[in-house]
Design an enzyme around this catalytic site. Structure first.
Site, PDB file in Angstrom:
ATOM      1  N   GLU A 124       9.346  16.916  14.403  1.00 29.91           N
ATOM      2  CA  GLU A 124       9.860  16.664  13.060  1.00 29.91           C
ATOM      3  C   GLU A 124       9.144  17.593  12.071  1.00 29.91           C
ATOM      4  OE1 GLU A 124       8.755  12.986  11.057  1.00 29.91           O
ATOM      5  OE2 GLU A 124      10.831  12.750  10.406  1.00 29.91           O
ATOM      6  N   GLU A 127       9.472   1.810  10.973  1.00 33.48           N
ATOM      7  CA  GLU A 127      10.526   2.795  10.659  1.00 33.48           C
ATOM      8  C   GLU A 127       9.847   4.152  10.688  1.00 33.48           C
ATOM      9  OE1 GLU A 127      13.666   2.251  10.318  1.00 33.48           O
ATOM     10  OE2 GLU A 127      13.709   0.077  10.108  1.00 33.48           O
ATOM     11  N   LYS A 175       0.883  -1.173   0.000  1.00 32.92           N
ATOM     12  CA  LYS A 175       0.000   0.000   0.000  1.00 32.92           C
ATOM     13  C   LYS A 175       0.920   1.222   0.000  1.00 32.92           C
ATOM     14  CE  LYS A 175      -1.884   3.099   1.829  1.00 32.92           C
ATOM     15  NZ  LYS A 175      -1.607   4.493   1.383  1.00 32.92           N
TER      16      LYS A 175
HETATM   17  P1  NAD Z   1       2.421   8.776   6.961  1.00 30.71           P
HETATM   18  O1  NAD Z   1       2.528   8.067   8.260  1.00 30.71           O
HETATM   19  O2  NAD Z   1       1.478   9.904   6.834  1.00 30.71           O
HETATM   20  O3  NAD Z   1       2.014   7.751   5.801  1.00 30.71           O
HETATM   21  C1  NAD Z   1       2.778   6.606   5.509  1.00 30.71           C
HETATM   22  C2  NAD Z   1       1.884   5.550   4.902  1.00 30.71           C
HETATM   23  O4  NAD Z   1       0.928   5.137   5.883  1.00 30.71           O
HETATM   24  C3  NAD Z   1       1.069   6.039   3.696  1.00 30.71           C
HETATM   25  O5  NAD Z   1       1.012   5.001   2.753  1.00 30.71           O
HETATM   26  C4  NAD Z   1      -0.302   6.293   4.307  1.00 30.71           C
HETATM   27  O6  NAD Z   1      -1.355   6.208   3.389  1.00 30.71           O
HETATM   28  C5  NAD Z   1      -0.371   5.175   5.325  1.00 30.71           C
HETATM   29  N1  NAD Z   1      -1.304   5.399   6.432  1.00 30.71           N
HETATM   30  C6  NAD Z   1      -1.702   6.572   6.974  1.00 30.71           C
HETATM   31  N2  NAD Z   1      -2.581   6.347   7.963  1.00 30.71           N
HETATM   32  C7  NAD Z   1      -2.741   5.010   8.066  1.00 30.71           C
HETATM   33  C8  NAD Z   1      -3.512   4.158   8.905  1.00 30.71           C
HETATM   34  N3  NAD Z   1      -4.293   4.645   9.852  1.00 30.71           N
HETATM   35  N4  NAD Z   1      -3.415   2.824   8.731  1.00 30.71           N
HETATM   36  C9  NAD Z   1      -2.607   2.307   7.789  1.00 30.71           C
HETATM   37  N5  NAD Z   1      -1.871   3.056   6.942  1.00 30.71           N
HETATM   38  C10 NAD Z   1      -1.924   4.402   7.090  1.00 30.71           C
HETATM   39  O7  NAD Z   1       3.915   9.202   6.590  1.00 30.71           O
HETATM   40  P2  NAD Z   1       4.379  10.088   5.353  1.00 30.71           P
HETATM   41  O8  NAD Z   1       3.945  11.487   5.633  1.00 30.71           O
HETATM   42  O9  NAD Z   1       3.978   9.420   4.101  1.00 30.71           O
HETATM   43  O10 NAD Z   1       5.979   9.964   5.451  1.00 30.71           O
HETATM   44  C11 NAD Z   1       6.781  10.816   6.181  1.00 30.71           C
HETATM   45  C12 NAD Z   1       7.177  10.185   7.514  1.00 30.71           C
HETATM   46  O11 NAD Z   1       7.862   8.962   7.277  1.00 30.71           O
HETATM   47  C13 NAD Z   1       8.132  11.033   8.310  1.00 30.71           C
HETATM   48  O12 NAD Z   1       7.742  11.033   9.660  1.00 30.71           O
HETATM   49  C14 NAD Z   1       9.469  10.320   8.144  1.00 30.71           C
HETATM   50  O13 NAD Z   1      10.412  10.541   9.162  1.00 30.71           O
HETATM   51  C15 NAD Z   1       9.028   8.911   8.098  1.00 30.71           C
HETATM   52  N6  NAD Z   1      10.061   8.077   7.465  1.00 30.71           N
HETATM   53  C16 NAD Z   1      10.796   7.230   8.262  1.00 30.71           C
HETATM   54  C17 NAD Z   1      11.815   6.457   7.701  1.00 30.71           C
HETATM   55  C18 NAD Z   1      12.645   5.519   8.542  1.00 30.71           C
HETATM   56  O14 NAD Z   1      13.284   4.658   7.975  1.00 30.71           O
HETATM   57  N7  NAD Z   1      12.649   5.653   9.859  1.00 30.71           N
HETATM   58  C19 NAD Z   1      12.075   6.546   6.323  1.00 30.71           C
HETATM   59  C20 NAD Z   1      11.315   7.425   5.555  1.00 30.71           C
HETATM   60  C21 NAD Z   1      10.294   8.179   6.142  1.00 30.71           C
END
Ligand code: NAD
Length: 498
Positions: free
Chosen positions: A389, A257, A182
């Protein structure tokens, strides 16, 4: 040469080896961050689409042949995927830049790295599929084998979408699982390209599935689905926490992550030229939308002013521009909503008394989601911009006077993803590294990683590690088998009375 986006078709789900519309027939527009004009339409998945994808993955897992085929046979597919990623590297780089606003010069290497990761797991699985046997006496033997877990739910974010998706897909498939990916709703193009590649590689239907859609309506049903055994998630900390709760009824295995607020700590004895290059790169590359960005600069007070002057100088000269231009260093943020989120933080910094210095954005870019590279000065570690962040091109600069103070501030964070230490005193480098509360530390270096090395964070930055043999361990079950070799002396309850 700049390509036209007009040839990019609409994005469909990939379920059971076919590209399909949503059951509901619904779709959403995918916007170009450069001008907010729709690139294409994307099928919008809901619980029923997830249901079809999980059912296909379950069938493919239960009925084989993916799980049951010889390891060497399965690895031929994995290598084929790597070859096709290499073949389409230029397309992947272009699509990633178009979809996410990442400068094309920075998306170039991503396909190469993703392909290397598939090759890595093709090798790793062959060498790691080794059990242990426990000789006890002549009457029985115990041994272990490693088996795939089942159907994996892979949920990925929009920053570096291709690489982060393949980070999970490669070990998932190499170890014999099937999966449903997803991808993030704001960056669906390269997940679709991955589906095309896996289709071309000829994997059996149902082994790899992609369902596009929003988090609450598409991600959440995947997490809650009883036929999904594990969730590997990369994204925001709050989302990770919601996923753990949602997956708990069905006892999912999880890998998380999550976000970061990583400090770069620059001591007065460091090689300051290199430290400057690294600090600037680590916050402004990938538009600052990078989990391991050094978004907090802790700098020794004796070098604070000259170092900040040099930072300002870099800021004036950073090339902000069209992400498709190979000269561009900083492009537009992924989405208007995220642009507003980052700008709100810059406003908060001002309200809390910090000084905000921003680069200028060239004319002609106002339709895009551009946030100028920004320094936040006169800041302290308690400010919102030091604790939360921001995930944009914003660097908060905080002076320190002693090593103890630097360490205290570095660790005074709910996050614990990465840390960077700049010093020529290697005793101090190791000392700091070992006391930093984070999953990864780079000393006089920045964010380089051999594929064998694990990746991941502590505290609110994550649970578990990805990469290396940690990837293998997460995506496999260890089964213990006890075999009797001769007659067993088992207490025979109920036998005497009979
Ligand atoms: P996000 O959490 O908003 O979304 C990530 C994914 O989760 C998307 O596919 C989204 O549709 C899905 N999602 C959202 N709500 C959900 C739910 N309730 N149930 C299941 N899936 C759901 O994150 P983002 O804004 O896409 O990405 C940025 C974040 O990712 C930042 O906080 C960044 O630090 C983190 N990140 C971490 C790493 C790591 O390796 N630690 C790497 C890259 C990004």
């Amino acid at each position: 040469m700049k390509k036209s986006q007009s040839h990019i078709g609409n994005v469909l789900h990939y379920i059971n080896g076919q590209f399909v519309e949503s059951v509901s027939g619904r779709a959403f527009s995918n916007l170009n961050p450069f001008n907010n004009v729709p690139i294409n339409e994307v099928a919008e998945g809901f619980a029923e689409d997830i249901g079809l994808a999980v059912a296909a993955a379950r069938r493919a897992f239960d009925e084989g042949p993916w799980r049951t085929m010889r390891v060497n046979e399965r690895m031929k597919y994995i290598i084929r995927i790597a070859e096709l990623i290499e073949k389409y590297a230029e397309d992947i780089s272009y699509l990633e830049s178009l979809d996410s606003g990442l400068p094309i010069a920075q998306t170039k290497k991503q396909a190469e790295r993703a392909a290397a990761n598939f090759r890595f797991y093709a090798e790793m699985v062959k060498t790691r599929l080794v059990g242990e046997s426990y000789q006890v006496d002549n009457s029985f033997i115990n041994y272990t084998i490693h088996k795939p877990v089942g159907v994996a739910g892979l949920i990925t974010p929009w920053n570096a979408p291709f690489m982060l998706a393949t980070w999970k897909v490669a070990p998932t498939l190499a170890t014999g699982n099937t999966c449903v990916l997803k991808p993030a709703e704001w960056s669906p193009l390269t997940a679709n390209k991955l589906a095309e590649i896996i289709h071309e590689a000829g994997l059996p239907p149902g082994v790899f599935n992609v369902v596009h859609g929003y988090g609450e309506t598409c991600g959440a049903p995947l997490v809650a689905h009883p036929d999904v055994q594990l969730i590997s998630f990369t994204g925001e900390t709050t989302t990770g926490s919601a996923i753990i709760k949602n997956g708990s009824d069905t006892l999912k295995r999880v890998s998380m992550e999550l976000g970061g607020k990583s400090p770069a700590i620059v001591f007065e004895d460091a090689d300051l030229d290199t430290a400057l290059d690294a600090v600037v790169w680590q916050i402004f590359s990938f538009n600052g939308e990078r989990c391991t960005a050094n978004s907090r600069l802790l700098i020794h007070e004796s070098i604070h002013d000259p170092f900040v002057d040099r930072l300002k100088d870099r800021l004036r000269n950073i090339i902000v521009g069209d992400p498709q231009d190979p000269a561009t260093e900083v492009g537009p943020l992924i989405h208007r909503e995220h642009y507003n989120h980052v700008n709100r933080y810059i406003g908060t910094a001002r309200n809390e008394g910090a000084e905000v210095i921003s680069a200028s954005i060239p004319d002609g870019l106002s339709a895009g989601n551009y946030v100028a590279p920004t320094l936040i000065l006169n800041a302290n570690n308690q400010m919102t911009v030091a604790q939360e962040e921001i995930f944009g091109p914003v660097l908060t600069v905080i002076p320190f006077s002693t090593e103890e103070e630097a360490l205290r501030m570095a660790n005074d964070s709910k996050y614990g993803l990465a840390g960077y230490v700049w010093t020529n005193d290697m005793k101090r480098g190791h000392r700091m590294a070992q006391q930093l509360e984070c999953g990864m530390v780079w000393v006089n270096s920045q964010n380089v990683r051999d594929l064998r090395t694990p990746f991941g964070g502590t505290k609110a930055s994550g649970i578990g590690r990805e990469g290396g043999h940690y990837g293998f361990d997460f995506y496999t079950e260890t089964q213990i088998i006890h075999v009797a070799l001769d007659e067993q002396h088992i207490p025979a309850f109920g036998k005497k009375a009979a």
